[in-house]
Design a protein around this motif. Sequence first.
Motif, PDB file in Angstrom:
ATOM      1  N   THR A   1      -9.434  -5.206  19.660  1.00 59.90           N
ATOM      2  CA  THR A   1      -8.904  -6.469  20.179  1.00 59.90           C
ATOM      3  C   THR A   1      -7.930  -6.206  21.323  1.00 59.90           C
ATOM      4  N   THR A   2      -7.731  -7.220  22.150  1.00 60.04           N
ATOM      5  CA  THR A   2      -6.727  -7.144  23.215  1.00 60.04           C
ATOM      6  C   THR A   2      -5.487  -7.955  22.837  1.00 60.04           C
ATOM      7  N   LYS A   3      -5.467  -8.435  21.622  1.00 61.27           N
ATOM      8  CA  LYS A   3      -4.353  -9.245  21.138  1.00 61.27           C
ATOM      9  C   LYS A   3      -3.036  -8.483  21.290  1.00 61.27           C
ATOM     10  N   GLY A   4      -2.025  -9.185  21.814  1.00 57.79           N
ATOM     11  CA  GLY A   4      -0.703  -8.582  21.993  1.00 57.79           C
ATOM     12  C   GLY A   4      -0.397  -8.207  23.422  1.00 57.79           C
ATOM     13  N   VAL A   5      -1.406  -8.109  24.288  1.00 60.79           N
ATOM     14  CA  VAL A   5      -1.131  -7.727  25.673  1.00 60.79           C
ATOM     15  C   VAL A   5      -0.416  -8.820  26.454  1.00 60.79           C
ATOM     16  N   GLU A   6      -0.448 -10.041  25.941  1.00 60.42           N
ATOM     17  CA  GLU A   6       0.181 -11.158  26.655  1.00 60.42           C
ATOM     18  C   GLU A   6       1.678 -10.953  26.858  1.00 60.42           C
ATOM     19  N   THR A   7       2.306 -10.085  26.105  1.00 61.68           N
ATOM     20  CA  THR A   7       3.740  -9.824  26.239  1.00 61.68           C
ATOM     21  C   THR A   7       4.044  -8.876  27.405  1.00 61.68           C
TER      22      THR A   7
ATOM     23  N   GLU B   1      -8.645 -11.484  24.689  1.00 70.62           N
ATOM     24  CA  GLU B   1      -7.652 -12.538  24.487  1.00 70.62           C
ATOM     25  C   GLU B   1      -6.297 -12.062  24.972  1.00 70.62           C
ATOM     26  N   GLY B   2      -5.488 -13.006  25.453  1.00 77.85           N
ATOM     27  CA  GLY B   2      -4.130 -12.694  25.882  1.00 77.85           C
ATOM     28  C   GLY B   2      -4.006 -12.277  27.335  1.00 77.85           C
TER      29      GLY B   2
END
Length: 144
Positions: free
Chosen positions: A7-13, A31-32
């Motif tokens: 997943t790419t979850k968490g890169v939005e930070t 995502e993100g």
Amino acid sequence: SHNGLSTTKGVETLSNLRVLDIGANYVQHIEGLEALVKLKDLWLNDNQLQDFEELHGVHAATIRCLYLERNPLQRDPLYLQKVLAHIPYLSQLDAQSINDQLRSFPNYMAIDTDDDDEESDEVVQQRALNFPFDTRPHCSRQNL
């Protein structure tokens, strides 16, 4: 890359990120990435991306270099056109420079690469010589 990610979850930070290399993992969905407004290079090669809609969340205005090679979506005969429909300002896709002439070339990357193809290697090579692209990479992790 090569981190076993799914997943790419968490890169939005990581809002100041300019290069993101998550190649050679197990990512099926992106995502993100919409929060990464400074992102210039995105390496998604060697993952499990199957749908061009996954590119919808990428901040298209800033991405100049995108690696998607060796994902299932690369097999689409309209690969270039579909990628450019989502990210129109690309200067490089995979290891190939994108220029105006290439953007207008209708059958770019429409060569069937299946091993059971009846077309001879000579015919494929001749067609490849007619493609108007520069194969020298223009962006890479080392250049940034």
